[in-house]
Every structure is written in structure tokens, then in C-alpha cells.
Scaffold this active site. Sequence first.
Site, PDB file in Angstrom:
ATOM      1  N   ASP A  30       0.844  -1.193   0.000  1.00  0.00           N
ATOM      2  CA  ASP A  30       0.000   0.000   0.000  1.00  0.00           C
ATOM      3  C   ASP A  30       0.884   1.249   0.000  1.00  0.00           C
ATOM      4  O   ASP A  30       1.898   1.311   0.697  1.00  0.00           O
ATOM      5  CB  ASP A  30      -0.925  -0.005   1.228  1.00  0.00           C
ATOM      6  N   ILE A  31       0.493   2.232  -0.798  1.00  0.00           N
ATOM      7  CA  ILE A  31       1.265   3.470  -0.938  1.00  0.00           C
ATOM      8  C   ILE A  31       1.212   4.304   0.352  1.00  0.00           C
ATOM      9  O   ILE A  31       2.084   5.136   0.585  1.00  0.00           O
ATOM     10  CB  ILE A  31       0.715   4.271  -2.142  1.00  0.00           C
ATOM     11  N   ASN A  86     -13.003  -3.341   2.433  1.00  0.00           N
ATOM     12  CA  ASN A  86     -13.910  -2.205   2.576  1.00  0.00           C
ATOM     13  C   ASN A  86     -14.915  -2.225   1.433  1.00  0.00           C
ATOM     14  O   ASN A  86     -14.562  -2.535   0.292  1.00  0.00           O
ATOM     15  CB  ASN A  86     -13.127  -0.891   2.563  1.00  0.00           C
ATOM     16  N   GLY A  92     -15.687   2.734   3.684  1.00  0.00           N
ATOM     17  CA  GLY A  92     -14.343   3.307   3.533  1.00  0.00           C
ATOM     18  C   GLY A  92     -13.625   2.896   2.263  1.00  0.00           C
ATOM     19  O   GLY A  92     -12.413   3.061   2.155  1.00  0.00           O
ATOM     20  N   GLN A  93     -14.372   2.368   1.283  1.00  0.00           N
ATOM     21  CA  GLN A  93     -13.717   1.978   0.027  1.00  0.00           C
ATOM     22  C   GLN A  93     -13.396   3.222  -0.785  1.00  0.00           C
ATOM     23  O   GLN A  93     -14.260   4.082  -0.989  1.00  0.00           O
ATOM     24  CB  GLN A  93     -14.623   1.040  -0.782  1.00  0.00           C
ATOM     25  N   SER A  94     -12.154   3.333  -1.240  1.00  0.00           N
ATOM     26  CA  SER A  94     -11.770   4.496  -2.061  1.00  0.00           C
ATOM     27  C   SER A  94     -11.375   4.092  -3.471  1.00  0.00           C
ATOM     28  O   SER A  94     -11.446   4.918  -4.380  1.00  0.00           O
ATOM     29  CB  SER A  94     -10.635   5.279  -1.394  1.00  0.00           C
ATOM     30  N   HIS A  99     -10.254  -5.423  -3.518  1.00  0.00           N
ATOM     31  CA  HIS A  99      -8.936  -5.701  -2.950  1.00  0.00           C
ATOM     32  C   HIS A  99      -9.088  -6.117  -1.499  1.00  0.00           C
ATOM     33  O   HIS A  99      -9.997  -5.664  -0.803  1.00  0.00           O
ATOM     34  CB  HIS A  99      -7.995  -4.498  -3.070  1.00  0.00           C
ATOM     35  N   HIS A 101      -7.038  -6.013   2.073  1.00  0.00           N
ATOM     36  CA  HIS A 101      -5.904  -5.434   2.795  1.00  0.00           C
ATOM     37  C   HIS A 101      -5.333  -6.506   3.732  1.00  0.00           C
ATOM     38  O   HIS A 101      -6.086  -7.121   4.510  1.00  0.00           O
ATOM     39  CB  HIS A 101      -6.345  -4.269   3.683  1.00  0.00           C
TER      40      HIS A 101
HETATM   41  P1  AMP Z   1      -9.757   1.208   0.102  1.00  0.00           P
HETATM   42  O1  AMP Z   1      -9.918   2.513   0.842  1.00  0.00           O
HETATM   43  O2  AMP Z   1     -10.176   0.006   0.866  1.00  0.00           O
HETATM   44  O3  AMP Z   1     -10.388   1.292  -1.271  1.00  0.00           O
HETATM   45  O4  AMP Z   1      -8.201   1.027  -0.083  1.00  0.00           O
HETATM   46  C1  AMP Z   1      -7.476   1.627  -1.078  1.00  0.00           C
HETATM   47  C2  AMP Z   1      -6.029   1.613  -0.671  1.00  0.00           C
HETATM   48  O5  AMP Z   1      -5.253   1.764  -1.825  1.00  0.00           O
HETATM   49  C3  AMP Z   1      -5.622   2.722   0.299  1.00  0.00           C
HETATM   50  O6  AMP Z   1      -5.082   2.124   1.469  1.00  0.00           O
HETATM   51  C4  AMP Z   1      -4.563   3.508  -0.489  1.00  0.00           C
HETATM   52  O7  AMP Z   1      -3.521   3.954   0.335  1.00  0.00           O
HETATM   53  C5  AMP Z   1      -4.086   2.484  -1.508  1.00  0.00           C
HETATM   54  N1  AMP Z   1      -3.571   2.990  -2.766  1.00  0.00           N
HETATM   55  C6  AMP Z   1      -4.126   3.916  -3.583  1.00  0.00           C
HETATM   56  N2  AMP Z   1      -3.381   4.076  -4.700  1.00  0.00           N
HETATM   57  C7  AMP Z   1      -2.352   3.204  -4.601  1.00  0.00           C
HETATM   58  C8  AMP Z   1      -1.238   2.883  -5.428  1.00  0.00           C
HETATM   59  N3  AMP Z   1      -1.007   3.492  -6.603  1.00  0.00           N
HETATM   60  N4  AMP Z   1      -0.367   1.941  -5.003  1.00  0.00           N
HETATM   61  C9  AMP Z   1      -0.553   1.332  -3.817  1.00  0.00           C
HETATM   62  N5  AMP Z   1      -1.586   1.584  -2.986  1.00  0.00           N
HETATM   63  C10 AMP Z   1      -2.470   2.519  -3.364  1.00  0.00           C
END
Ligand code: AMP
Length: 113
Positions: A30-31, A86, A92-94, A99, A101
Site C-alpha cells: 500500500d502506498i 472495505n 471506507g472503500q476508495s 482488494h 488489505h
Molecule cells: P480502500 O480505501 O479500501 O479502497 O483502499 C485503497 C487503498 O489503496 C488505500 O489504502 C490507499 O492507500 C491504496 N492505494 C491507492 N493508490 C495506490 C497505489 N497506486 N499503489 C498502492 N496503494 C495505493
Amino acid sequence: MTDTIFGKIARGEIECPKVYEDDRSVAFRDINPQAPVHILIVPKASIETVRQIDREPGIMDHLFAVANKIAEQEGLAEQGYRLVVNMGPAGGQSVYHLHVHLLGGRAMTWPPG
Ligand code: AMP
């Protein structure tokens, strides 16, 4: 196809150091890590959320099996770890490409934020 950053990484359109890859999934760090180990396990199939898993039979079994394998490789098996999915805005899905975690390397608290 999900046109998200994870879809692009899964299809190899964006370079990203991977910790694991097989025919159905990829995993990468994760970034913005929320724990000493924070790895995302992502299906190659185009699936937006956990509510669409019927599109790819057995995919959650696969993603969780991969998560367990990576946890072992990362030395987390004994101490334990957390697997999180999420779903939707309130969940909390972004990123709208399914995916899992994998979080570990510290004690987790409950309830989550
Ligand atoms: P979610 O909020 O469950 O959708 O998780 C998305 C996750 O993706 C968050 O923890 C972000 O920090 C991570 N993320 C977003 N863009 C990237 C990326 N390019 N490489 C790695 N992780 C990322």
C-alpha cells in the site's frame, strides 16, 4: 474492465513492484501504509466491490489463500494479522476494484475507525 489504478496495475499497464503474482491475482504494498506490513491483494478480473464476487467464482477463497501465503512470507503467521475488505462509501472503500488489505506487524485495535 474497471478503469482504476488497481485495474491498470493488475493488467500490467502501470509498473508497480509486486510482492506476489499468479494467474488470478497480484499483490503490492500500500502506498500509504497503516501498519508495518500493509499489502493489497487484487484480483486480475474486473470486479468493483465485494458485492460482485459472483462474477469470478472462488475469487475470495483465492484472495484469502494468497493473503495467508504472503502473511507467512512476511513472518506474520505466529503473531497474527488482519484481513480487511472495505465496501462502498460508508465502508471506507476508495478504489473501486476489489482488494483485500493484509495488515500486520503491530497489535490491531477493535473496533476499527
Ligand atoms: P480502500 O480505501 O479500501 O479502497 O483502499 C485503497 C487503498 O489503496 C488505500 O489504502 C490507499 O492507500 C491504496 N492505494 C491507492 N493508490 C495506490 C497505489 N497506486 N499503489 C498502492 N496503494 C495505493
